[in-house]
Design an enzyme around this catalytic site. Structure first.
Site, PDB file in Angstrom:
ATOM      1  N   ARG A 197      51.068  26.661   7.461  1.00  0.00           N
ATOM      2  CA  ARG A 197      50.686  28.062   7.697  1.00  0.00           C
ATOM      3  C   ARG A 197      50.799  28.867   6.404  1.00  0.00           C
ATOM      4  O   ARG A 197      51.787  28.753   5.677  1.00  0.00           O
ATOM      5  CB  ARG A 197      51.627  28.731   8.711  1.00  0.00           C
ATOM      6  CG  ARG A 197      51.606  28.176  10.085  1.00  0.00           C
ATOM      7  CD  ARG A 197      52.290  29.147  11.065  1.00  0.00           C
ATOM      8  NE  ARG A 197      53.586  29.624  10.578  1.00  0.00           N
ATOM      9  CZ  ARG A 197      54.352  30.479  11.226  1.00  0.00           C
ATOM     10  NH1 ARG A 197      53.943  30.995  12.395  1.00  0.00           N
ATOM     11  NH2 ARG A 197      55.512  30.849  10.753  1.00  0.00           N
ATOM     12  N   PHE A 242      54.172  31.236  22.004  1.00  0.00           N
ATOM     13  CA  PHE A 242      55.385  31.192  21.192  1.00  0.00           C
ATOM     14  C   PHE A 242      56.560  30.797  22.087  1.00  0.00           C
ATOM     15  O   PHE A 242      56.757  31.358  23.163  1.00  0.00           O
ATOM     16  CB  PHE A 242      55.651  32.514  20.477  1.00  0.00           C
ATOM     17  CG  PHE A 242      56.756  32.349  19.466  1.00  0.00           C
ATOM     18  CD1 PHE A 242      56.515  31.673  18.275  1.00  0.00           C
ATOM     19  CD2 PHE A 242      58.035  32.778  19.729  1.00  0.00           C
ATOM     20  CE1 PHE A 242      57.537  31.448  17.358  1.00  0.00           C
ATOM     21  CE2 PHE A 242      59.068  32.555  18.817  1.00  0.00           C
ATOM     22  CZ  PHE A 242      58.814  31.896  17.627  1.00  0.00           C
ATOM     23  N   ASP A 297      52.282  40.014  23.479  1.00  0.00           N
ATOM     24  CA  ASP A 297      53.220  39.876  22.368  1.00  0.00           C
ATOM     25  C   ASP A 297      52.422  40.096  21.078  1.00  0.00           C
ATOM     26  O   ASP A 297      51.497  39.343  20.782  1.00  0.00           O
ATOM     27  CB  ASP A 297      53.878  38.496  22.389  1.00  0.00           C
ATOM     28  CG  ASP A 297      54.931  38.336  21.296  1.00  0.00           C
ATOM     29  OD1 ASP A 297      54.896  39.074  20.295  1.00  0.00           O
ATOM     30  OD2 ASP A 297      55.790  37.444  21.458  1.00  0.00           O
ATOM     31  N   TYR A 338      60.364  42.153  12.105  1.00  0.00           N
ATOM     32  CA  TYR A 338      60.704  41.502  10.835  1.00  0.00           C
ATOM     33  C   TYR A 338      59.575  40.731  10.175  1.00  0.00           C
ATOM     34  O   TYR A 338      59.780  40.084   9.162  1.00  0.00           O
ATOM     35  CB  TYR A 338      61.936  40.609  10.988  1.00  0.00           C
ATOM     36  CG  TYR A 338      61.900  39.513  12.031  1.00  0.00           C
ATOM     37  CD1 TYR A 338      61.249  38.307  11.798  1.00  0.00           C
ATOM     38  CD2 TYR A 338      62.553  39.675  13.241  1.00  0.00           C
ATOM     39  CE1 TYR A 338      61.250  37.299  12.739  1.00  0.00           C
ATOM     40  CE2 TYR A 338      62.570  38.672  14.193  1.00  0.00           C
ATOM     41  CZ  TYR A 338      61.922  37.486  13.947  1.00  0.00           C
ATOM     42  OH  TYR A 338      61.936  36.486  14.888  1.00  0.00           O
ATOM     43  N   LYS A 339      58.385  40.786  10.780  1.00  0.00           N
ATOM     44  CA  LYS A 339      57.263  40.081  10.160  1.00  0.00           C
ATOM     45  C   LYS A 339      56.463  41.095   9.325  1.00  0.00           C
ATOM     46  O   LYS A 339      56.947  41.561   8.304  1.00  0.00           O
ATOM     47  CB  LYS A 339      56.420  39.422  11.242  1.00  0.00           C
ATOM     48  CG  LYS A 339      57.200  38.351  12.010  1.00  0.00           C
ATOM     49  CD  LYS A 339      56.351  37.731  13.110  1.00  0.00           C
ATOM     50  CE  LYS A 339      57.159  36.801  13.982  1.00  0.00           C
ATOM     51  NZ  LYS A 339      57.603  35.588  13.281  1.00  0.00           N
TER      52      LYS A 339
END
Lengths: 416, 416
Positions: free
Chosen positions: B375, B133, B203, B228-229
């Protein structure tokens, strides 16, 4: 610290006339202060604006709940750090594209300190003062653990200008001291740093929103500040950072997060800093917290800044005057000259902790800083002259009656 | 990437029977999803829980508005980072005192990377993979600008274990790849790092809350993740960090803010790290944002984790199955084996950007990552089998009808 002979305190009638003539009186209606409370801790946590709840609810329910991921664009969440930065710029004498809202004050301080040090490899000293706000000192100590050869030097405020030498990369100071209320002159200290080739980094946490701050007129380089004090952004609100336009493309933060990338949505493997102030962003911005800060900044809309700062000074003058007229013997810590102080006033008192608790029990909220400092903050947007008069009378009464000898107090700490 | 021969897709009746038998079906009622939307982007921004608005309003109005500064104690704001950390610990296989909520994922990654490097002066390499990422890569690149001699090495996932040598201080990887959905085995890679004396930093942003994560069983050292996911904490929610108990007092972050100090309210000039996980705090915690995250974590209360993760896998299996049965020719990027993937599924498609826009126009929200990846995320708390079946049918239909040739699409970027 000094004491002065007692003078006559103004009468309550006089005070009421001041409130009646106050052009800023309507601003108080923009805050949801609880009844029976005189809040003299806005220098630590600003009061709740009446518009905040609805603004946050809209962000949560409409923007997040209905807009979902699309709100990064449709609600311009992605632009919030720069949009709010531009609003804060107006309170600190900066151009709109010189301020970014991001992270905490501590993290922003680290970004700018590290950037300034990396940009000046021939200079290895950070100069600050003992007793500066602790997290500012801690952040430079933390940075020094990582950067070999980085030196931290401290000099007392009065000696700071003489202490700037050719090894100083950054002079790091808080404009208004969190404990004493003492204000440093932005232009004088900045010019002294520049005269020795150093960069100047100001912490404006205890100044912005309460006193005139004019970074660009002062030749400012770098600054950080807090969103949750006089800016009324809510507990732990996002902080801001300022980098003068002429320095932005010369500096680079080691906290090189994707929000500071030139093209974050290209998902490149290699960091390339954005142009301008955006490069000082790091992680994904905290949108719900930014909404609360935005509502806090609304409380400055339409406010005459000159009148605002004059009122803050007058409130502090009034408090000092009434307390000293009470002849209690406590010593003023804060400079008497309004030009040399911020918008909070501190008195030294050995029973200070207990006195502050007594005041809180009476609805007058100030705070205490070890070992013996009582702090009282005067946020000019939501305090009346009558508030301040009553608070000062309450302090005098607590001291004369030694009220702390009577009730049992619940001990508690506070966050500045 | 591979394509497989088309198989028969399950019938809608079969799908409805799966939903009727789903023990997790009641969890959907805890989310405020807009009507007409099938939300397959919870891997980027989780949906709004129905409890969040009230929880945030209470924090704003009662705790802040009425409690003012006193809420740092009376509402235990000061304890929120550890209290929420303890809640997240249950989702990542950590002990309650091994997780702290603070800052952003990027900032937390920097803290732990720097701490790990400072603790191992004889090792100067951070090993990661290309295409990790971006912000993770950028943060280590930023750190390397500040730390002389720090080397960043990249090796492809398949070669990562062989690439660990005696100079590696930290192996830094994302457990589930944000683009491909590929999952690394926590225990295998952690053991390989340990075998060469390196620390492992994971991560978990694209894993926690959607798949089983068991850090302590895997011998975990360090981890960070996003609020926040799948944790449903709201846009830009505070992130978390994990430090195994055995390492906490050996490591120290250069982001040495006052919230990590042993006695922050003593206002000492010298930094002294707190014992335990608290030392990894930095600035003042963002209380309003933490309230939203707390409400997000409520959505996991009473949820059978085994059933949750099994449902996520089943949803992804179903999506793959229906799409491939549609014989559209697009290529599955994500591993077919559930043990080797997270809870999102990616397909490669040259028209991917336009296809995703067509789906959004039909109420099916997924996202696109350059150059050609579509995605689709499967948050098992709020998706039904019918949602996924309809979404997959919509994708097939868009591809067969080349729907992007018809309407004009409004281009937009997305934040993961």
């Amino acid at each position: 610290m000094e004491t002065v002979p007692a003078m006559a305190a103004p009468s309550l009638d006089h005070i009421r006339a001041l409130d009646a003539a106050d052009p800023l009186a309507p601003a108080r209606a923009h805050f949801a202060l609880p009844p029976g409370v005189i809040y003299l801790d806005g220098n630590s946590l600003g009061a709740l604006p009446v518009g905040t709840a609805a603004r946050v609810a809209d962000t949560v329910q409409r923007e997040w709940g209905s807009g979902l991921i699309g709100s990064w664009n449709s609600a311009d969440w992605i632009g919030a750090p720069q949009r709010l930065g531009a609003r804060i710029a107006g309170l600190i004498g900066a151009a709109p594209d010189e301020v970014l809202v991001a992270d905490s004050t501590s993290v922003n301080l680290y970004k700018l300190l590290a950037a300034a040090i990396m940009a000046q490899p021939g200079r290895r000293t950070v100069l600050t003062e003992p007793g500066n706000f602790p997290t500012d000192l801690y952040m430079v100590q933390g940075l020094a653990q990582l950067v070999p050869g980085l030196r931290i030097r401290q000099a007392e405020r009065e000696a700071i200008i003489d202490a700037i030498d050719d090894d100083v990369a950054v002079v790091m100071l808080t404009q208004v001291h969190y404990k004493t209320g003492h204000r440093l002159d932005l232009a004088t200290v900045t010019a002294a740093a520049h005269a020795r080739g150093a960069l100047m980094l100001w912490d404006l946490s205890h100044s912005a929103g309460a006193i005139a701050v004019d970074l660009n007129t002062a030749g400012g380089d770098l600054a950080v500040g807090c969103g949750y004090k006089y800016l009324n952004g809510g507990p732990g609100a996002p902080a801001y950072l300022y980098v003068a336009k002429r320095l932005q493309d010369r500096l680079q933060t080691p906290l090189a997060g994707w929000m500071g990338h030139a093209r974050p949505f290209d998902f490149d493997d290699d960091y390339a800093p954005a142009a301008g102030i955006a490069r000082f962003g790091c992680g994904t911005p905290a949108i719900v917290a930014l909404a609360a800060l935005d509502a806090g900044l609304d409380t400055f809309d339409g406010i005459d800044r000159t009148a605002l700062y004059a009122k803050g000074q007058a409130l502090a003058d009034l408090f000092i005057n009434v307390v000293e007229a009470g002849d209690t013997g406590i010593a003023l810590v804060t400079p008497r000259d309004p030009a040399q102080r911020g918008s909070h006033v501190s008195f030294a008192c050995d029973q200070g902790f207990a006195v502050v608790q007594c005041l809180i029990a009476r609805g007058v909220i100030g705070d205490f800083r070890a070992p013996n400092v009582m702090r009282f903050g005067f946020a000019p947007l939501y305090l009346t002259y009558a508030d301040v008069w009553h608070a000062a009378q309450a302090l005098v009464d607590v001291l004369h009656t030694r009220a702390w000898d009577r009730p049992a107090f619940k001990l508690r700490g506070k966050v500045t």
